[in-house]
Write a protein that holds these residues in place. Sequence first.
Motif, PDB file in Angstrom:
ATOM      1  N   GLY A 140       0.831  -1.192   0.000  1.00 41.93           N
ATOM      2  CA  GLY A 140       0.000   0.000   0.000  1.00 41.93           C
ATOM      3  C   GLY A 140       0.863   1.237   0.000  1.00 41.93           C
ATOM      4  O   GLY A 140       2.048   1.185   0.355  1.00 41.93           O
ATOM      5  N   VAL A 141       0.262   2.343  -0.404  1.00 41.65           N
ATOM      6  CA  VAL A 141       0.984   3.610  -0.500  1.00 41.65           C
ATOM      7  C   VAL A 141       0.156   4.717   0.136  1.00 41.65           C
ATOM      8  O   VAL A 141      -1.056   4.801  -0.062  1.00 41.65           O
ATOM      9  CB  VAL A 141       1.291   3.981  -1.971  1.00 41.65           C
ATOM     10  N   VAL A 142       0.818   5.579   0.907  1.00 40.16           N
ATOM     11  CA  VAL A 142       0.215   6.778   1.493  1.00 40.16           C
ATOM     12  C   VAL A 142       0.652   7.974   0.660  1.00 40.16           C
ATOM     13  O   VAL A 142       1.832   8.105   0.313  1.00 40.16           O
ATOM     14  CB  VAL A 142       0.646   6.954   2.959  1.00 40.16           C
ATOM     15  N   TYR A 143      -0.300   8.853   0.348  1.00 45.32           N
ATOM     16  CA  TYR A 143       0.020  10.024  -0.459  1.00 45.32           C
ATOM     17  C   TYR A 143      -0.808  11.216   0.015  1.00 45.32           C
ATOM     18  O   TYR A 143      -1.814  11.064   0.723  1.00 45.32           O
ATOM     19  CB  TYR A 143      -0.231   9.740  -1.939  1.00 45.32           C
ATOM     20  N   VAL A 144      -0.372  12.407  -0.339  1.00 43.75           N
ATOM     21  CA  VAL A 144      -1.036  13.645   0.073  1.00 43.75           C
ATOM     22  C   VAL A 144      -1.330  14.503  -1.146  1.00 43.75           C
ATOM     23  O   VAL A 144      -0.767  14.305  -2.227  1.00 43.75           O
ATOM     24  CB  VAL A 144      -0.182  14.458   1.067  1.00 43.75           C
ATOM     25  N   SER A 145      -2.198  15.479  -0.936  1.00 42.45           N
ATOM     26  CA  SER A 145      -2.484  16.458  -1.975  1.00 42.45           C
ATOM     27  C   SER A 145      -1.281  17.372  -2.180  1.00 42.45           C
ATOM     28  O   SER A 145      -0.540  17.673  -1.237  1.00 42.45           O
ATOM     29  CB  SER A 145      -3.705  17.287  -1.575  1.00 42.45           C
ATOM     30  N   LYS A 146      -1.110  17.824  -3.400  1.00 43.70           N
ATOM     31  CA  LYS A 146      -0.027  18.776  -3.687  1.00 43.70           C
ATOM     32  C   LYS A 146      -0.181  20.055  -2.872  1.00 43.70           C
ATOM     33  O   LYS A 146       0.800  20.751  -2.580  1.00 43.70           O
ATOM     34  CB  LYS A 146      -0.003  19.112  -5.173  1.00 43.70           C
ATOM     35  N   ASP A 147      -1.426  20.365  -2.475  1.00 40.71           N
ATOM     36  CA  ASP A 147      -1.679  21.594  -1.732  1.00 40.71           C
ATOM     37  C   ASP A 147      -1.122  21.551  -0.312  1.00 40.71           C
ATOM     38  O   ASP A 147      -1.029  22.607   0.349  1.00 40.71           O
ATOM     39  CB  ASP A 147      -3.188  21.870  -1.673  1.00 40.71           C
ATOM     40  N   VAL A 148      -0.760  20.357   0.180  1.00 39.23           N
ATOM     41  CA  VAL A 148      -0.186  20.254   1.520  1.00 39.23           C
ATOM     42  C   VAL A 148       1.168  20.966   1.579  1.00 39.23           C
ATOM     43  O   VAL A 148       1.546  21.522   2.610  1.00 39.23           O
ATOM     44  CB  VAL A 148      -0.047  18.772   1.936  1.00 39.23           C
ATOM     45  N   GLY A 149       1.885  20.927   0.456  1.00 34.75           N
ATOM     46  CA  GLY A 149       3.144  21.651   0.397  1.00 34.75           C
ATOM     47  C   GLY A 149       4.362  20.860   0.831  1.00 34.75           C
ATOM     48  O   GLY A 149       5.355  21.455   1.278  1.00 34.75           O
ATOM     49  N   VAL A 150       4.290  19.524   0.727  1.00 33.29           N
ATOM     50  CA  VAL A 150       5.460  18.704   0.992  1.00 33.29           C
ATOM     51  C   VAL A 150       5.773  17.890  -0.256  1.00 33.29           C
ATOM     52  O   VAL A 150       4.872  17.532  -1.011  1.00 33.29           O
ATOM     53  CB  VAL A 150       5.267  17.769   2.207  1.00 33.29           C
ATOM     54  N   ALA A 151       7.050  17.598  -0.449  1.00 33.78           N
ATOM     55  CA  ALA A 151       7.465  16.907  -1.667  1.00 33.78           C
ATOM     56  C   ALA A 151       7.834  15.458  -1.435  1.00 33.78           C
ATOM     57  O   ALA A 151       7.932  14.681  -2.380  1.00 33.78           O
ATOM     58  CB  ALA A 151       8.654  17.633  -2.302  1.00 33.78           C
ATOM     59  N   ASN A 152       8.024  15.073  -0.152  1.00 37.87           N
ATOM     60  CA  ASN A 152       8.460  13.713   0.131  1.00 37.87           C
ATOM     61  C   ASN A 152       8.231  13.408   1.611  1.00 37.87           C
ATOM     62  O   ASN A 152       7.756  14.263   2.374  1.00 37.87           O
ATOM     63  CB  ASN A 152       9.932  13.518  -0.244  1.00 37.87           C
ATOM     64  N   ALA A 153       8.602  12.191   1.999  1.00 37.75           N
ATOM     65  CA  ALA A 153       8.364  11.746   3.372  1.00 37.75           C
ATOM     66  C   ALA A 153       9.151  12.564   4.391  1.00 37.75           C
ATOM     67  O   ALA A 153       8.659  12.864   5.484  1.00 37.75           O
ATOM     68  CB  ALA A 153       8.715  10.268   3.509  1.00 37.75           C
ATOM     69  N   GLN A 154      10.381  12.923   4.053  1.00 37.62           N
ATOM     70  CA  GLN A 154      11.197  13.684   4.998  1.00 37.62           C
ATOM     71  C   GLN A 154      10.567  15.047   5.283  1.00 37.62           C
ATOM     72  O   GLN A 154      10.498  15.488   6.442  1.00 37.62           O
ATOM     73  CB  GLN A 154      12.618  13.863   4.456  1.00 37.62           C
ATOM     74  N   GLU A 155      10.095  15.718   4.256  1.00 35.92           N
ATOM     75  CA  GLU A 155       9.431  17.005   4.465  1.00 35.92           C
ATOM     76  C   GLU A 155       8.142  16.818   5.249  1.00 35.92           C
ATOM     77  O   GLU A 155       7.777  17.662   6.085  1.00 35.92           O
ATOM     78  CB  GLU A 155       9.139  17.680   3.123  1.00 35.92           C
ATOM     79  N   PHE A 156       7.446  15.733   4.987  1.00 35.40           N
ATOM     80  CA  PHE A 156       6.227  15.414   5.724  1.00 35.40           C
ATOM     81  C   PHE A 156       6.523  15.297   7.217  1.00 35.40           C
ATOM     82  O   PHE A 156       5.838  15.897   8.058  1.00 35.40           O
ATOM     83  CB  PHE A 156       5.653  14.105   5.174  1.00 35.40           C
ATOM     84  N   VAL A 157       7.558  14.553   7.564  1.00 39.59           N
ATOM     85  CA  VAL A 157       7.944  14.382   8.969  1.00 39.59           C
ATOM     86  C   VAL A 157       8.410  15.704   9.572  1.00 39.59           C
ATOM     87  O   VAL A 157       8.028  16.066  10.695  1.00 39.59           O
ATOM     88  CB  VAL A 157       9.042  13.306   9.089  1.00 39.59           C
ATOM     89  N   ASP A 158       9.215  16.452   8.832  1.00 38.68           N
ATOM     90  CA  ASP A 158       9.761  17.704   9.357  1.00 38.68           C
ATOM     91  C   ASP A 158       8.681  18.736   9.653  1.00 38.68           C
ATOM     92  O   ASP A 158       8.833  19.579  10.552  1.00 38.68           O
ATOM     93  CB  ASP A 158      10.766  18.296   8.365  1.00 38.68           C
ATOM     94  N   LYS A 159       7.568  18.683   8.911  1.00 34.34           N
ATOM     95  CA  LYS A 159       6.523  19.693   9.045  1.00 34.34           C
ATOM     96  C   LYS A 159       5.291  19.199   9.789  1.00 34.34           C
ATOM     97  O   LYS A 159       4.270  19.894   9.816  1.00 34.34           O
ATOM     98  CB  LYS A 159       6.113  20.192   7.653  1.00 34.34           C
ATOM     99  N   LEU A 160       5.377  18.013  10.402  1.00 32.89           N
ATOM    100  CA  LEU A 160       4.205  17.437  11.055  1.00 32.89           C
ATOM    101  C   LEU A 160       3.590  18.368  12.107  1.00 32.89           C
ATOM    102  O   LEU A 160       2.366  18.413  12.274  1.00 32.89           O
ATOM    103  CB  LEU A 160       4.565  16.094  11.710  1.00 32.89           C
ATOM    104  N   ASP A 161       4.424  19.121  12.803  1.00 31.31           N
ATOM    105  CA  ASP A 161       3.921  20.001  13.865  1.00 31.31           C
ATOM    106  C   ASP A 161       3.087  21.153  13.312  1.00 31.31           C
ATOM    107  O   ASP A 161       2.330  21.792  14.060  1.00 31.31           O
ATOM    108  CB  ASP A 161       5.081  20.577  14.680  1.00 31.31           C
ATOM    109  N   THR A 162       3.195  21.418  12.038  1.00 35.18           N
ATOM    110  CA  THR A 162       2.489  22.568  11.450  1.00 35.18           C
ATOM    111  C   THR A 162       1.387  22.158  10.483  1.00 35.18           C
ATOM    112  O   THR A 162       0.704  23.026   9.933  1.00 35.18           O
ATOM    113  CB  THR A 162       3.485  23.469  10.693  1.00 35.18           C
TER     114      THR A 162
END
Length: 371
Positions: A140-162
Amino acid sequence: MLLNDFFNKAKLCLSCPLVSTALMTMPFMSPVYAQSVSFEGERIQVTVPYKEGGGTDTWGRFFGPYFTQALPGEPIVMIKNIPGGGSTKGANQFARQAKDDGLDVLASSASTHYTYLLHDRRVRYDYHEWSPVLASPTGGVVYVSKDVGVANAQEFVDKLDTLSFKYASQGATSIDLVPLLAFDLLGADVQAVFGMKGRGAGRLAFERGEVNLDSQTSSAYLKKVAPLVEEGKAIPLFSFGVIDDEGRIQRDPNFPDLPHFGEVYAMAKGDTTTSQGFQVWRSFFIAGFVAQKVFFLPKSTPEKIKQAWRESMSKLITQPEFQARAEDVLGNYAPLTGVKADAAVESILSLDDTSKAWVTSWLKEKYNTRL
């Protein structure tokens, strides 16, 4: 290493007791002559307890024409969708009404497994009353909308607080248990919007912009979501991974450029081996994805008919044309037949009580879900 290899190495017995127990306790099957079985002129009904368009529906409809080709007598195959109740409506109906003449087949999936394992009050079916004829591992794969403003998993983790997310779910005890638990373990702010009829409905909510976070099994992702990625509308974050012959989670070979969830958890929280929550996630991932989808006949089906199905499926999966199309449509996961299918289902039924108790408590605290 693919999920199919999870069953192929003897050393697996040391690291994955769920499957090793199943393999060691598998009863000896004496040969049954199935040559006299023919479904000529008959119609086989495959009950899919999910709405059209989701992963299980895609899977069932893919196999339908191959059932016609592979089974003796080339019967007509009809798919019947009965969504509702987190797949319990269709599974309950199959348990009540299915005949044991080889013409009634259930397409079960992880949501159907989980509601049974967690003793959901809606369940009126018993896996011990069914016999598998083919099982499909998946990822399975998890994905987000482009409008979230993250490009990959690392950015996703780094910005989780916001960041905050909405996820369209068919229920916390469905296959969504795996992604919802993953999000919670990461500390993501995710609002689950319940009531979806299947993961296909969740994907459509994502496409309409009603939610900004989604997950799909590999077959649905490859067919329905990959085009959204190519258009730049969806950003893949991570796969759930696959299990290797040592029982470890590795990157899914269908998505080699995506980190698996274990890697993402390590980015966010550190060592996975010290986290009870991660180990519970792993247990439910195995129960829901090693045999994520299974075709069942009623156990009372005469042995020669069951054997005709099993022999036909074992021959089918060796056909080059089938293998090429299956990899293209469903991903690079070899289907399981015979004793491998039996062992995979037994691994589901052998889910440890500690994991069940932990998840039951988590479901109550997180989603006020009372089983």
